[in-house]
Design a protein around this motif. Structure first.
Motif, PDB file in Angstrom:
ATOM      1  N   ILE A   1       0.762  -1.281  -0.071  1.00 32.43           N
ATOM      2  CA  ILE A   1      -0.086  -0.003  -0.065  1.00 32.43           C
ATOM      3  C   ILE A   1       0.780   1.279  -0.111  1.00 32.43           C
ATOM      4  O   ILE A   1       0.603   2.323  -0.932  1.00 32.43           O
ATOM      5  CB  ILE A   1      -0.959   0.292   1.078  1.00 32.43           C
ATOM      6  CG1 ILE A   1      -1.891  -1.086   1.267  1.00 32.43           C
ATOM      7  CG2 ILE A   1      -1.662   1.415   1.346  1.00 32.43           C
ATOM      8  CD1 ILE A   1      -2.778  -1.469   2.538  1.00 32.43           C
ATOM      9  N   GLU A   2       1.868   1.167   0.646  1.00 27.87           N
ATOM     10  CA  GLU A   2       2.850   2.406   0.946  1.00 27.87           C
ATOM     11  C   GLU A   2       3.637   2.830  -0.565  1.00 27.87           C
ATOM     12  O   GLU A   2       3.589   3.756  -0.917  1.00 27.87           O
ATOM     13  CB  GLU A   2       3.866   2.503   1.941  1.00 27.87           C
ATOM     14  CG  GLU A   2       3.355   2.205   3.425  1.00 27.87           C
ATOM     15  CD  GLU A   2       4.157   1.663   4.339  1.00 27.87           C
ATOM     16  OE1 GLU A   2       5.399   1.097   4.118  1.00 27.87           O
ATOM     17  OE2 GLU A   2       3.852   1.405   5.603  1.00 27.87           O
TER      18      GLU A   2
ATOM     19  N   LYS B   1      -9.986   3.339  -1.102  1.00 28.75           N
ATOM     20  CA  LYS B   1     -10.316   1.875  -0.706  1.00 28.75           C
ATOM     21  C   LYS B   1      -8.686   1.316  -0.231  1.00 28.75           C
ATOM     22  O   LYS B   1      -8.665   0.631   0.892  1.00 28.75           O
ATOM     23  CB  LYS B   1     -10.330   1.288  -1.885  1.00 28.75           C
ATOM     24  CG  LYS B   1     -11.864   1.271  -2.099  1.00 28.75           C
ATOM     25  CD  LYS B   1     -12.445   0.318  -3.387  1.00 28.75           C
ATOM     26  CE  LYS B   1     -14.021   0.437  -3.817  1.00 28.75           C
ATOM     27  NZ  LYS B   1     -14.439  -0.276  -4.917  1.00 28.75           N
ATOM     28  N   LEU B   2      -7.639   2.077  -0.938  1.00 29.43           N
ATOM     29  CA  LEU B   2      -6.265   1.494  -0.213  1.00 29.43           C
ATOM     30  C   LEU B   2      -6.035   2.204   1.077  1.00 29.43           C
ATOM     31  O   LEU B   2      -5.537   1.500   2.031  1.00 29.43           O
ATOM     32  CB  LEU B   2      -4.957   1.835  -1.387  1.00 29.43           C
ATOM     33  CG  LEU B   2      -5.148   1.169  -2.631  1.00 29.43           C
ATOM     34  CD1 LEU B   2      -4.024   1.728  -3.541  1.00 29.43           C
ATOM     35  CD2 LEU B   2      -4.546  -0.182  -2.233  1.00 29.43           C
ATOM     36  N   GLN B   3      -6.616   3.299   1.199  1.00 28.18           N
ATOM     37  CA  GLN B   3      -6.322   3.727   2.414  1.00 28.18           C
ATOM     38  C   GLN B   3      -7.118   3.078   3.708  1.00 28.18           C
ATOM     39  O   GLN B   3      -6.673   2.980   4.799  1.00 28.18           O
ATOM     40  CB  GLN B   3      -7.040   5.315   2.558  1.00 28.18           C
ATOM     41  CG  GLN B   3      -5.908   6.402   1.824  1.00 28.18           C
ATOM     42  CD  GLN B   3      -6.556   7.839   1.932  1.00 28.18           C
ATOM     43  OE1 GLN B   3      -7.606   8.023   1.489  1.00 28.18           O
ATOM     44  NE2 GLN B   3      -5.773   8.717   2.626  1.00 28.18           N
ATOM     45  N   LEU B   4      -8.296   2.619   3.317  1.00 21.30           N
ATOM     46  CA  LEU B   4      -9.004   1.746   4.100  1.00 21.30           C
ATOM     47  C   LEU B   4      -8.531   0.510   4.450  1.00 21.30           C
ATOM     48  O   LEU B   4      -8.309   0.197   5.542  1.00 21.30           O
ATOM     49  CB  LEU B   4     -10.329   1.696   3.718  1.00 21.30           C
ATOM     50  CG  LEU B   4     -11.351   0.778   4.446  1.00 21.30           C
ATOM     51  CD1 LEU B   4     -11.500   1.247   5.938  1.00 21.30           C
ATOM     52  CD2 LEU B   4     -12.921   0.680   3.715  1.00 21.30           C
TER      53      LEU B   4
ATOM     54  N   ILE C   1      -6.504  -1.395   8.146  1.00 19.51           N
ATOM     55  CA  ILE C   1      -6.949  -2.527   8.615  1.00 19.51           C
ATOM     56  C   ILE C   1      -5.552  -3.272   8.624  1.00 19.51           C
ATOM     57  O   ILE C   1      -5.574  -3.754   9.700  1.00 19.51           O
ATOM     58  CB  ILE C   1      -7.775  -3.355   7.483  1.00 19.51           C
ATOM     59  CG1 ILE C   1      -9.241  -2.636   7.517  1.00 19.51           C
ATOM     60  CG2 ILE C   1      -8.009  -4.770   7.799  1.00 19.51           C
ATOM     61  CD1 ILE C   1     -10.073  -2.991   6.156  1.00 19.51           C
ATOM     62  N   ALA C   2      -4.837  -3.177   7.619  1.00 18.70           N
ATOM     63  CA  ALA C   2      -3.412  -3.846   7.791  1.00 18.70           C
ATOM     64  C   ALA C   2      -2.603  -3.266   9.285  1.00 18.70           C
ATOM     65  O   ALA C   2      -1.798  -4.170   9.796  1.00 18.70           O
ATOM     66  CB  ALA C   2      -2.599  -3.603   6.709  1.00 18.70           C
TER      67      ALA C   2
ATOM     68  N   GLU D   1      -6.872   5.848  11.666  1.00 19.11           N
ATOM     69  CA  GLU D   1      -6.276   7.310  11.319  1.00 19.11           C
ATOM     70  C   GLU D   1      -6.839   7.332   9.763  1.00 19.11           C
ATOM     71  O   GLU D   1      -7.271   8.225   9.222  1.00 19.11           O
ATOM     72  CB  GLU D   1      -4.758   7.330  11.216  1.00 19.11           C
ATOM     73  CG  GLU D   1      -4.176   8.792  10.558  1.00 19.11           C
ATOM     74  CD  GLU D   1      -2.769   8.660  10.665  1.00 19.11           C
ATOM     75  OE1 GLU D   1      -2.151   9.585   9.902  1.00 19.11           O
ATOM     76  OE2 GLU D   1      -2.120   7.659  11.138  1.00 19.11           O
ATOM     77  N   TYR D   2      -6.432   6.326   8.708  1.00 15.01           N
ATOM     78  CA  TYR D   2      -6.700   6.353   7.335  1.00 15.01           C
ATOM     79  C   TYR D   2      -8.250   6.168   7.075  1.00 15.01           C
ATOM     80  O   TYR D   2      -8.889   6.842   5.987  1.00 15.01           O
ATOM     81  CB  TYR D   2      -5.867   5.429   6.577  1.00 15.01           C
ATOM     82  CG  TYR D   2      -4.263   5.758   6.930  1.00 15.01           C
ATOM     83  CD1 TYR D   2      -3.834   6.761   6.052  1.00 15.01           C
ATOM     84  CD2 TYR D   2      -3.494   4.993   7.814  1.00 15.01           C
ATOM     85  CE1 TYR D   2      -2.234   6.869   6.122  1.00 15.01           C
ATOM     86  CE2 TYR D   2      -2.398   5.347   8.074  1.00 15.01           C
ATOM     87  CZ  TYR D   2      -1.582   6.443   7.426  1.00 15.01           C
ATOM     88  OH  TYR D   2      -0.411   6.773   7.619  1.00 15.01           O
ATOM     89  N   ALA D   3      -8.878   5.355   7.561  1.00 20.77           N
ATOM     90  CA  ALA D   3     -10.161   5.297   7.639  1.00 20.77           C
ATOM     91  C   ALA D   3     -10.888   6.376   7.845  1.00 20.77           C
ATOM     92  O   ALA D   3     -12.094   6.913   7.225  1.00 20.77           O
ATOM     93  CB  ALA D   3     -10.779   4.032   8.344  1.00 20.77           C
ATOM     94  N   ILE D   4     -10.527   7.145   8.687  1.00 14.34           N
ATOM     95  CA  ILE D   4     -11.126   8.418   9.276  1.00 14.34           C
ATOM     96  C   ILE D   4     -10.906   9.395   7.963  1.00 14.34           C
ATOM     97  O   ILE D   4     -11.817  10.129   7.792  1.00 14.34           O
ATOM     98  CB  ILE D   4     -10.495   8.963  10.492  1.00 14.34           C
ATOM     99  CG1 ILE D   4     -10.921   8.212  11.696  1.00 14.34           C
ATOM    100  CG2 ILE D   4     -11.149  10.609  10.755  1.00 14.34           C
ATOM    101  CD1 ILE D   4     -10.300   8.300  12.975  1.00 14.34           C
TER     102      ILE D   4
END
Length: 393
Positions: free
Chosen positions: A306-307, A322-325, A329-330, A335-338
């Protein structure tokens, strides 16, 4: 996980003049048989027959007589009057992004081509264009109707001339509207046409198996759908890397659904390699691979991937979201889902999935205020009350 669709396009058309004359005569019926028409314009019947077969050059004076006998101008017979219109339309449809204004203009151009078309090939081509414009405007029923009518002409072309180009293009697009609309009446007849007439066209057969795959998936017949996904892949392996890559993603989708996550990961790694020159589809393969790694609990590998791909994914907001979400999870961090939830430029469905993840996350943390906040946000974004699963991404 979702499957990828396929579309078929073609360039500006030029129909051989002799064949075009023959098509127009055929369209006009028995009163315009070669014998009767030759008599009508004062031409030797055999000479006209050879011209139509493409075996003899048509002189300007002969062309004028033929055009007049058909009730057309020479420019209309030669398609000279529509060439610029078709070229402009083709350019509009090939643009990477089409605005609403562009598509409105394209619709006007396509409509003019349909209205002026004569002969089976020109009618098939103009209706194919019109269907494509309707499709891009999300007018899927109208697109389907246009392509269904075009199919009749394409079948006639195949029967009379053994030319399957239009049949391939139009059935490819029809298969798309069948699957998008999820309305499969008469689809077996169309698939039978493809499988009989285009059996030697790997791309056409790949699309036919893809369509059967989608029909089975909609019916909940997942194992049968997976079988057709592999059959589709076998056909697309004879085409090009982009088509192969998409077929690999589709096949991985069904391995994922049947919980064969290692096999799905293997297929997706190959897809990423095949799609390296196709940014958007490559990022879809990356997203699907990350999702599979999460199911395999390989969180570090998922995070690293992802990074690497988050920066280029910014060009595609929904994929980036979607990648942020998946990164949240990973990394097991909200933070990223927010960020996804707070981005009102994103599609509601992506934000809804982020809110469901955050509701679940804060439930585990026993943070009732945050649970209530994201539960309410989820209710606002969707009526769907199902629990969040990363497989939905």
């Amino acid at each position: 996980m979702s499957t990828l669709q396929y579309t078929a396009t073609t360039g500006v058309s030029r129909i051989p003049l002799g064949r075009r004359i023959g098509e127009i005569l055929n369209e006009k019926g028995e009163a315009f048989s070669i014998r009767k028409f030759a008599e009508h314009i004062g031409m030797n019947r055999e000479t006209l027959r050879i011209m139509i077969a493409g075996g003899r050059l048509i002189q300007p004076s002969q062309l004028e007589a033929i055009a007049e006998g058909l009730g057309l101008s020479v420019d209309r017979l030669k398609q000279a009057d529509t060439y610029k219109i078709e070229r402009e339309l083709f350019t509009l449809l090939q643009a990477r992004r089409q605005t609403k204004v562009m598509l409105m203009h394209a619709s006007t151009l396509a409509d003019s081509l349909v209205k002026s078309a004569v002969g089976a090939t020109e009618r098939a081509i103009s209706l194919n264009y019109y269907g494509k414009v309707c499709f891009l405007q999300s007018r899927y029923n109208e697109a389907h109707e246009a392509w269904s009518l075009a199919l009749e002409y394409a079948e006639e072309i195949m029967k009379l001339y053994g030319d399957g180009d239009q049949l391939h293009l139009i059935t490819s697009n029809l298969m798309l509207t069948y699957t998008i609309r999820r309305e499969y009446s008469d689809i077996e007849r169309m698939l039978a046409v493809v499988e009989e007439a285009l059996a030697d066209f790997p791309e056409a057969m790949g699309l036919a198996y893809y369509t059967r795959m989608k029909v089975c998936e909609d019916r909940g017949e997942i194992e049968e759908a997976k079988k057709y996904a592999y059959l589709s892949l076998e056909q697309f392996e004879q085409t090009n890397d982009e088509q192969i890559g998409k077929a690999l993603i589709n096949t991985a989708h069904f391995e994922f659904l049947t919980k064969n996550y290692k096999k799905a990961a293997e297929l997706l790694l190959t897809a990423i390699d095949k799609l390296i020159m196709h940014d958007y589809f490559m990022l879809i393969a990356v997203k699907e691979y990350v999702k599979t790694l999460v199911r395999l609990k390989e969180y570090e590998a998922a995070s690293s991937l992802i990074e690497k791909h988050l920066p280029p994914a910014q060009d595609y907001p929904e994929l980036h979201g979607k990648l942020q979400l998946l990164y949240s999870i990973a990394k097991e961090t909200p933070e990223y889902a927010i960020k996804v939830c707070e981005n009102d430029q994103l599609d509601k469905e992506v934000r809804y999935m982020a809110s469901k993840y955050l509701t679940s996350y804060y439930s585990v943390k026993d943070d009732s205020d945050s649970v209530l906040k994201y539960y309410k946000l989820g209710r606002m974004l969707s009526n769907n009350r199902n629990e969040f699963h990363e497989g939905d991404l």
